[in-house]
Write a protein that holds these residues in place. Structure first.
Motif, PDB file in Angstrom:
ATOM      1  N   GLU A 156       0.715  -1.171   0.055  1.00 44.81           N
ATOM      2  CA  GLU A 156      -0.097   0.092  -0.061  1.00 44.81           C
ATOM      3  C   GLU A 156       0.794   1.496   0.076  1.00 44.81           C
ATOM      4  O   GLU A 156       0.465   2.356  -0.705  1.00 44.81           O
ATOM      5  CB  GLU A 156      -0.981  -0.037   1.408  1.00 44.81           C
ATOM      6  N   VAL A 157       2.021   1.477   0.613  1.00 43.24           N
ATOM      7  CA  VAL A 157       2.951   2.324   0.873  1.00 43.24           C
ATOM      8  C   VAL A 157       3.601   2.491  -0.507  1.00 43.24           C
ATOM      9  O   VAL A 157       3.821   3.624  -1.051  1.00 43.24           O
ATOM     10  CB  VAL A 157       3.773   1.944   1.747  1.00 43.24           C
ATOM     11  N   ALA A 158       4.098   1.451  -1.272  1.00 45.17           N
ATOM     12  CA  ALA A 158       4.728   1.500  -2.458  1.00 45.17           C
ATOM     13  C   ALA A 158       3.692   2.117  -3.582  1.00 45.17           C
ATOM     14  O   ALA A 158       4.280   2.880  -4.492  1.00 45.17           O
ATOM     15  CB  ALA A 158       5.192   0.120  -2.865  1.00 45.17           C
ATOM     16  N   LEU A 159       2.520   1.748  -3.578  1.00 46.97           N
ATOM     17  CA  LEU A 159       1.820   2.411  -4.365  1.00 46.97           C
ATOM     18  C   LEU A 159       1.395   3.826  -4.203  1.00 46.97           C
ATOM     19  O   LEU A 159       0.689   4.296  -5.034  1.00 46.97           O
ATOM     20  CB  LEU A 159       0.355   1.407  -4.785  1.00 46.97           C
ATOM     21  N   THR A 160       1.368   4.344  -3.057  1.00 41.89           N
ATOM     22  CA  THR A 160       0.929   5.806  -2.832  1.00 41.89           C
ATOM     23  C   THR A 160       1.990   6.866  -2.512  1.00 41.89           C
ATOM     24  O   THR A 160       1.758   7.819  -3.110  1.00 41.89           O
ATOM     25  CB  THR A 160       0.039   5.360  -1.446  1.00 41.89           C
ATOM     26  N   VAL A 161       2.946   6.405  -1.869  1.00 40.85           N
ATOM     27  CA  VAL A 161       4.040   7.213  -1.370  1.00 40.85           C
ATOM     28  C   VAL A 161       5.213   7.487  -2.284  1.00 40.85           C
ATOM     29  O   VAL A 161       5.638   6.460  -2.570  1.00 40.85           O
ATOM     30  CB  VAL A 161       4.651   7.018  -0.063  1.00 40.85           C
ATOM     31  N   ALA A 162       5.385   8.617  -2.752  1.00 35.95           N
ATOM     32  CA  ALA A 162       6.506   8.858  -3.844  1.00 35.95           C
ATOM     33  C   ALA A 162       7.881   8.527  -3.064  1.00 35.95           C
ATOM     34  O   ALA A 162       8.194   8.746  -1.867  1.00 35.95           O
ATOM     35  CB  ALA A 162       6.477  10.411  -4.149  1.00 35.95           C
ATOM     36  N   THR A 163       8.967   8.300  -3.993  1.00 35.87           N
ATOM     37  CA  THR A 163      10.281   7.922  -3.407  1.00 35.87           C
ATOM     38  C   THR A 163      11.217   8.995  -3.827  1.00 35.87           C
ATOM     39  O   THR A 163      12.489   8.452  -4.176  1.00 35.87           O
ATOM     40  CB  THR A 163      10.691   6.349  -3.840  1.00 35.87           C
ATOM     41  N   PHE A 164      11.126  10.104  -3.733  1.00 36.52           N
ATOM     42  CA  PHE A 164      11.980  11.154  -4.122  1.00 36.52           C
ATOM     43  C   PHE A 164      11.787  12.272  -3.365  1.00 36.52           C
ATOM     44  O   PHE A 164      10.462  12.504  -2.569  1.00 36.52           O
ATOM     45  CB  PHE A 164      11.669  11.669  -5.655  1.00 36.52           C
ATOM     46  N   ASP A 165      12.581  13.173  -3.278  1.00 35.18           N
ATOM     47  CA  ASP A 165      12.545  14.157  -2.574  1.00 35.18           C
ATOM     48  C   ASP A 165      13.296  15.787  -2.805  1.00 35.18           C
ATOM     49  O   ASP A 165      14.177  15.388  -3.645  1.00 35.18           O
ATOM     50  CB  ASP A 165      13.187  14.326  -1.049  1.00 35.18           C
ATOM     51  N   ASP A 166      12.494  16.704  -2.713  1.00 33.91           N
ATOM     52  CA  ASP A 166      13.452  18.163  -3.118  1.00 33.91           C
ATOM     53  C   ASP A 166      13.461  19.043  -2.100  1.00 33.91           C
ATOM     54  O   ASP A 166      12.572  19.531  -1.575  1.00 33.91           O
ATOM     55  CB  ASP A 166      12.113  18.682  -4.066  1.00 33.91           C
ATOM     56  N   PRO A 167      14.750  19.076  -1.553  1.00 28.78           N
ATOM     57  CA  PRO A 167      14.859  19.715  -0.164  1.00 28.78           C
ATOM     58  C   PRO A 167      14.948  21.384  -0.501  1.00 28.78           C
ATOM     59  O   PRO A 167      14.526  21.944   0.624  1.00 28.78           O
ATOM     60  CB  PRO A 167      16.452  19.425  -0.015  1.00 28.78           C
ATOM     61  N   ALA A 168      14.789  21.631  -1.840  1.00 28.29           N
ATOM     62  CA  ALA A 168      14.575  23.274  -1.948  1.00 28.29           C
ATOM     63  C   ALA A 168      13.161  23.521  -1.713  1.00 28.29           C
ATOM     64  O   ALA A 168      13.027  24.989  -1.851  1.00 28.29           O
ATOM     65  CB  ALA A 168      15.001  23.357  -3.472  1.00 28.29           C
ATOM     66  N   LEU A 169      12.332  22.868  -1.653  1.00 31.22           N
ATOM     67  CA  LEU A 169      10.917  23.284  -1.424  1.00 31.22           C
ATOM     68  C   LEU A 169      10.867  24.178  -0.157  1.00 31.22           C
ATOM     69  O   LEU A 169      11.457  23.644   0.868  1.00 31.22           O
ATOM     70  CB  LEU A 169       9.969  22.260  -1.438  1.00 31.22           C
ATOM     71  N   PRO A 170       9.919  25.262  -0.140  1.00 32.11           N
ATOM     72  CA  PRO A 170       9.830  26.010   1.021  1.00 32.11           C
ATOM     73  C   PRO A 170       9.024  25.223   1.922  1.00 32.11           C
ATOM     74  O   PRO A 170       8.198  24.276   1.737  1.00 32.11           O
ATOM     75  CB  PRO A 170       9.003  27.202   0.769  1.00 32.11           C
ATOM     76  N   CYS A 171       9.159  25.230   3.400  1.00 32.75           N
ATOM     77  CA  CYS A 171       8.587  24.597   4.345  1.00 32.75           C
ATOM     78  C   CYS A 171       7.784  25.330   5.422  1.00 32.75           C
ATOM     79  O   CYS A 171       6.714  25.417   5.345  1.00 32.75           O
ATOM     80  CB  CYS A 171       9.622  23.552   4.870  1.00 32.75           C
ATOM     81  N   PHE A 172       8.707  25.671   6.440  1.00 32.35           N
ATOM     82  CA  PHE A 172       7.809  26.316   7.494  1.00 32.35           C
ATOM     83  C   PHE A 172       8.128  27.825   7.126  1.00 32.35           C
ATOM     84  O   PHE A 172       9.014  28.802   7.788  1.00 32.35           O
ATOM     85  CB  PHE A 172       8.648  25.778   8.857  1.00 32.35           C
ATOM     86  N   THR A 173       7.153  28.431   6.735  1.00 32.53           N
ATOM     87  CA  THR A 173       7.091  29.940   6.290  1.00 32.53           C
ATOM     88  C   THR A 173       5.956  30.515   6.944  1.00 32.53           C
ATOM     89  O   THR A 173       5.008  30.119   7.580  1.00 32.53           O
ATOM     90  CB  THR A 173       6.755  29.872   4.750  1.00 32.53           C
ATOM     91  N   TYR A 174       5.926  31.875   6.864  1.00 27.53           N
ATOM     92  CA  TYR A 174       4.882  32.628   7.465  1.00 27.53           C
ATOM     93  C   TYR A 174       3.425  32.137   6.609  1.00 27.53           C
ATOM     94  O   TYR A 174       2.517  32.387   7.518  1.00 27.53           O
ATOM     95  CB  TYR A 174       5.025  34.180   6.982  1.00 27.53           C
ATOM     96  N   ARG A 175       3.194  31.656   5.637  1.00 36.18           N
ATOM     97  CA  ARG A 175       2.080  31.239   5.067  1.00 36.18           C
ATOM     98  C   ARG A 175       1.536  29.909   5.938  1.00 36.18           C
ATOM     99  O   ARG A 175       0.196  30.050   6.371  1.00 36.18           O
ATOM    100  CB  ARG A 175       2.166  30.676   3.652  1.00 36.18           C
ATOM    101  N   VAL A 176       2.335  29.135   6.439  1.00 40.65           N
ATOM    102  CA  VAL A 176       2.289  28.091   7.067  1.00 40.65           C
ATOM    103  C   VAL A 176       1.448  28.696   8.588  1.00 40.65           C
ATOM    104  O   VAL A 176       0.376  27.903   9.072  1.00 40.65           O
ATOM    105  CB  VAL A 176       3.330  27.122   7.458  1.00 40.65           C
ATOM    106  N   MET A 177       2.037  29.607   9.189  1.00 38.38           N
ATOM    107  CA  MET A 177       1.574  29.948  10.406  1.00 38.38           C
ATOM    108  C   MET A 177       0.347  30.834  10.421  1.00 38.38           C
ATOM    109  O   MET A 177      -0.521  30.623  11.324  1.00 38.38           O
ATOM    110  CB  MET A 177       2.677  30.978  11.121  1.00 38.38           C
ATOM    111  N   ILE A 178       0.253  31.682   9.290  1.00 42.86           N
ATOM    112  CA  ILE A 178      -1.108  32.296   9.028  1.00 42.86           C
ATOM    113  C   ILE A 178      -2.123  31.289   8.774  1.00 42.86           C
ATOM    114  O   ILE A 178      -3.397  31.346   9.483  1.00 42.86           O
ATOM    115  CB  ILE A 178      -0.821  33.507   7.969  1.00 42.86           C
ATOM    116  N   ILE A 179      -2.036  30.707   7.733  1.00 41.71           N
ATOM    117  CA  ILE A 179      -3.302  29.759   7.483  1.00 41.71           C
ATOM    118  C   ILE A 179      -3.436  28.685   8.290  1.00 41.71           C
ATOM    119  O   ILE A 179      -4.774  28.460   8.816  1.00 41.71           O
ATOM    120  CB  ILE A 179      -2.997  29.312   5.835  1.00 41.71           C
ATOM    121  N   GLY A 180      -2.380  28.257   8.948  1.00 43.62           N
ATOM    122  CA  GLY A 180      -2.570  27.045   9.726  1.00 43.62           C
ATOM    123  C   GLY A 180      -3.461  27.555  11.112  1.00 43.62           C
ATOM    124  O   GLY A 180      -4.228  26.597  11.507  1.00 43.62           O
TER     125      GLY A 180
END
Length: 700
Positions: A171-195
């Motif tokens: 089930e995990v192999a069919l659903t979860v991606a096996t790659f990562d992009d560390p350059a993507l923004p993560c914990f930003t002001y958008r997260v705090m405001i919308i969250g």
């Protein structure tokens, strides 16, 4: 008599010409061609001796010339011109026609055509064999290079060993991606405001709808969809007015906002469990609790389990077979909203399909929710026999066994065990069999067998009754300090009774906890011991754990400090508010009980999506230790039960971040930030007080 040898010779030449053409088409190998040529030359010599000797000698000389020509052609290029090929065809054709007419072919036709057929077959066979040898050498060279590259990769992996590129769980192999992009923004002001916005809204709305008979739980999916467009709007505003180089709204930001929303919905449970204490104190004991005591009660019960959640990451997050089925639902949702796909012609994309089903679900809920509420439970057995008590006990979907009852309301289907879509098939089957044996076999036998005087009380109820079957008068045996009035209790003989269904449910709860501990000890005991005795790096990780190794982990002592600080705050809070009837050692006992059960219940939840609760055993333990203190009992139960539940929910969010490749520290920060908004939902209860600090208002 002379015509017969010529006829035989012509037929022989015709066969030789056809044989040469066949050799050219099939490309026979050189050795085979040479053997056949030698045999054919001997036959020609014999024919020359029997018939025309001069022609046989000339054929032999031609065969020698063919041998010399073959050696020359072997050194030349195997690309022959079109003119030579045409001449060969003409010569062969001329020899064939001469043979058919019964006359002797000319020198340049039959014999040379036949000989050149042999020559061409030998040449082609030789060149084909040479090309095959060269092709085999190239293949061997390429295979050798590939093996060398594989050896180099294995050497680079070194001590890490051989790893799979997919999770061992299908089930995990069919659903979860096996790659990562560390350059993507993560914990930003958008997260705090919308969250913060979605957490506050969900906390308030879920608490408001909690008081319905069939409570409505607004799960985080609604907030996740809403936050997608809010995040894209903020990103567009930022690029237009503030920072043209601002990064777009990323899936990692979206996941962190989803963790905020998950906190607002109490991790799918609807409301914060500790608010029930505030509610029962107002409803049953006529006590209006002030805002700050209620706020601290909710906050401390929610946070206490975070302290030891981080200590179980090695056992409940990193192993691949701890796959947390509910997380796969959210992983699939995030990938649907953020990854583009190209469907087949006439098919919908995943995003279009999702929004279509969402719109249909929203429109349909208006029917059971507002327009025709009766479709929530269609009990036709009760319609047929409206005055029969037995028919009501058998057919009622609300107070009976629900035989023949039909519901068209998804909220009713998933009100108790949550959505079955996220549970694995073996767990659903196990629950269905257990439910049928319990409700349709055990309970009817005990009820109609009058076990524990069962027929005096309702068939299906969680209430407390007197011996006569009337509701239990709680307020008549409670003193002003919320303790049992033993004198009044003895004089009026107010012994409490519960239905046989409720009694069996308690017994089943005790059996489930015992079975959970035994199951985990037998099936997962060796692995738990191995992971406890060895470092995490010594255990072979799966592909997702390897991708997460690039991010620094939250140190274990952070969680230890969080645990100690929360324990100190809880002890101070309970000692300053004695009407909660829970001493400091009672808090430590409840925390120890919760800590003990976190691992076995966490393993069951991570593999089956079903979570046994501690609410039964905790209230029984405190009832034996400190009888006659109802508020202390519910507080002990809440600290013991909810601390474990919060720890497991924390680990579940850790696993979601593990699947979506979210760094560990932002996950921890997003779990602790929304606590104020969850406690703020106290104001959503009917008649909720906004008094800042007032211990209790004894409105008797």
């Amino acid at each position: 008599m002379a015509a017969e040898p010529e006829s035989e010779d012509g037929a022989e030449k015709r066969r030789a010409g056809a044989n040469g053409a066949e050799k050219r088409r099939a490309g026979a190998n050189g050795a085979e061609g040479r053997d056949e040529r030698g045999a054919e030359g001997e036959a020609v010599d014999e024919r020359g001796e029997d018939g025309d000797g001069e022609r046989g000698g000339r054929r032999k000389e031609d065969a020698d010339e063919v041998g010399e020509e073959e050696r020359r052609e072997e050194q030349a290029s195997d690309d022959r011109g079109g003119k030579e090929a045409a001449e060969e065809e003409n010569e062969v054709e001329g020899g064939r026609e001469a043979a058919e007419e019964g006359r002797e072919p000319e020198d340049g036709q039959g014999k040379e055509g036949e000989d050149e057929e042999y020559e061409d077959g030998n040449e082609k066979a030789y060149t084909d064999g040479e090309e095959e040898d060269e092709g085999e050498e190239d293949d061997e060279r390429e295979e050798g290079e590939e093996e060398d590259e594989e050896d180099e990769e294995e050497e680079e992996e070194g001590e890490e060993g051989d790893y799979d590129d997919q999770s061992p769980v299908e089930e995990v192999a069919l659903t979860v991606a096996t790659f990562d992009d560390p350059a993507l923004p993560c914990f930003t002001y958008r997260v705090m405001i919308i969250g913060s916005i979605v957490c506050a809204l969900l906390a308030f709305v879920n608490q408001y709808f909690w008081f319905r008979t069939q409570s409505i739980i607004i799960n985080p999916i609604a907030a996740i969809i809403l936050s997608l467009y809010m995040g894209r709007l903020l990103a567009r505003i930022e690029r237009r007015y503030f920072n043209p180089d601002a990064l777009p709204f990323s899936v990692k930001e979206h996941v962190l906002i989803g963790i905020f929303a998950n906190c607002g919905s109490a991790f799918g449970n609807g409301n914060a469990y500790a608010i029930d204490i505030v509610t029962i104190m107002k409803q049953f004991y006529n006590v209006q609790l002030g805002f700050f005591p209620a706020f601290l009660l909710v906050t401390t019960t929610q946070v206490l389990g975070y302290g030891w959640a981080g200590l179980f990451r090695r056992y409940l997050v990193e192993p691949a077979h701890m796959w947390w089925p509910t997380d796969l639902v959210y992983v699939s949702l995030y990938r649907t909203l953020h990854e583009s796909d190209t469907p087949a012609r006439g098919m919908l994309t995943r995003a279009h399909f999702f929004f279509l089903i969402t719109a249909i679900s929203f429109c349909w809920y208006l029917v059971p929710g507002y327009l025709i509420p009766i479709v929530s439970c269609l009990s036709w057995v009760c319609w047929v026999w409206p005055t029969s008590i037995t028919a009501q006990q058998l057919g009622s979907g609300l107070r009976g066994m629900g035989l023949g009852a039909i519901t068209l309301d998804w909220a009713t289907m998933s009100a108790f065990l949550s959505s079955p879509l996220a549970a694995p098939w073996f767990a659903i089957l196990n629950i269905a069999v257990g439910f049928a044996l319990f409700l349709y076999v055990l309970v009817p036998i005990c009820y109609w067998g009058d076990v524990f005087a069962a027929t005096r009380f309702p068939f299906l109820s969680s209430g407390t009754y007197q011996w006569s079957g009337a509701l239990y008068p709680v307020d008549e045996i409670i003193t002003s300090d919320f303790r049992l009035n033993e004198t009044m209790y003895a004089q009026q003989n107010l012994a409490p009774y519960i239905s046989v269904f409720f009694a069996l449910a308690y017994g089943l709860g005790f059996a489930a906890l015992t079975a959970t501990v035994v199951h985990v000890a037998l099936w997962y005991g060796p692995e738990i011991y191995q992971r406890t005795m060895s470092a995490a790096t010594e255990v072979k990780p799966d592909v997702h754990t390897r991708l997460m190794q690039r991010y620094p982990k939250v140190p274990w002592w952070w969680f230890l400090i969080l645990l100690l600080v929360n324990l100190a705050v809880c002890i101070a809070f309970l000692e300053l508010n004695a009407f909660f009837q829970l001493p400091w050692w009672g808090l430590l006992l409840s925390a120890a009980l919760s800590l003990f059960f976190t691992l076995p219940i966490g393993i069951v939840t991570a593999t089956t999506n079903q979570q046994p609760g501690l609410n039964i055993i905790t209230e029984m333990i405190w009832g034996y230790i400190r009888p006659g203190e109802p508020i202390g009992n519910v507080c002990f139960k809440t600290y013991g039960y909810i601390s474990m539940t919060q720890a497991i929910a924390f680990l579940q969010d850790f696993k979601l971040g593990h699947y979506m490749k979210i760094p560990h520290k932002p996950c921890s920060q997003c779990r602790c930030s929304p606590l104020f908004w969850l406690a703020w939902s106290i104001s959503a209860q009917p008649g909720g007080s906004t008094t800042l600090w007032k211990e209790a208002s004894y409105a008797r």
